[in-house]
Design a protein around this motif. Sequence first.
Motif, short mmCIF file in Angstrom:
data_model
loop_
_atom_site.label_atom_id
_atom_site.label_comp_id
_atom_site.label_asym_id
_atom_site.label_seq_id
_atom_site.Cartn_x
_atom_site.Cartn_y
_atom_site.Cartn_z
N LEU A 151 32.42 54.58 -2.81
CA LEU A 151 30.98 54.82 -2.98
C LEU A 151 30.19 53.54 -3.25
CD1 LEU A 151 30.95 58.21 -4.89
CD2 LEU A 151 30.53 57.77 -2.47
N ARG A 152 30.86 52.41 -3.37
CA ARG A 152 30.15 51.13 -3.47
C ARG A 152 29.62 50.71 -2.10
NH1 ARG A 152 34.44 47.96 -7.23
NH2 ARG A 152 33.93 49.03 -9.16
N ARG A 153 30.18 51.27 -1.07
CA ARG A 153 29.74 50.94 0.29
C ARG A 153 28.39 51.61 0.56
NH1 ARG A 153 33.77 49.89 4.23
NH2 ARG A 153 32.45 51.12 5.61
N SER A 189 25.63 58.41 6.38
CA SER A 189 25.48 58.52 4.93
C SER A 189 26.62 59.37 4.36
CB SER A 189 24.13 59.16 4.57
OG SER A 189 24.09 60.49 5.04
N PHE A 190 26.81 59.26 3.05
CA PHE A 190 27.80 60.08 2.36
C PHE A 190 27.25 61.49 2.19
CE2 PHE A 190 29.10 55.84 0.92
CZ PHE A 190 30.45 55.90 1.23
#
Length: 144
Positions: free
Chosen positions: A61-63, A71-72
Motif C-alpha cells: 500500500l506504499r505504492r 487504483s487499489f
Amino acid sequence: MRLIASYISGLIFGIGISISGMANPAKVLNFFDIAGTWDPSLIFVMGGALIVTFIGYRFVLRRPAPTFETSFKLPTRSDLDLPLIGGSALFGVGWGIAGFCPGGALPALGTGRSEVIIFTVALLAGIFAAKALQRFAASRAAAA
C-alpha cells in the motif's frame, strides 16, 4: 500479463492451501474439536497468513497503485452491521460443519471428491440466494 499474474497467484495460493492441510476437511474439523482430537497445527497456518498479510499490506500500500490496475480496491466502510455479523457467523458455522472454507475447497476441487463438489455447489447456491435476497430487500425498500 494480468492473467498470468492471476494464474501464478492462484497457483501459489492453491499449493499453500494444499501443503498446509486446509484442503483436508478432517484436519480442519480436528482443529475445531478442542475437547477431542484437537490438532493445533492450523494455528501456525493462520498465524503465518496474518504475519504475511500484516507485512504485505504495509509494503504494497506504499505504492501509488497496483501493478495491473489504476487504483487499489479497498473497503470504505468500517462499521459493523447485521449482514456482516450474520454472514461471518454463517461462514464460521459452515466451516465448522463442513470442514471447508471457500479458499480450501476451490483448490480441493481438483481431487474430484464428491464432498468437495457438494460443498462448492452449496456455496454457489448460497451466493446466488444471498444476491437474490439482497435484490428483493432493495426492491421492497424502494417500493416503500
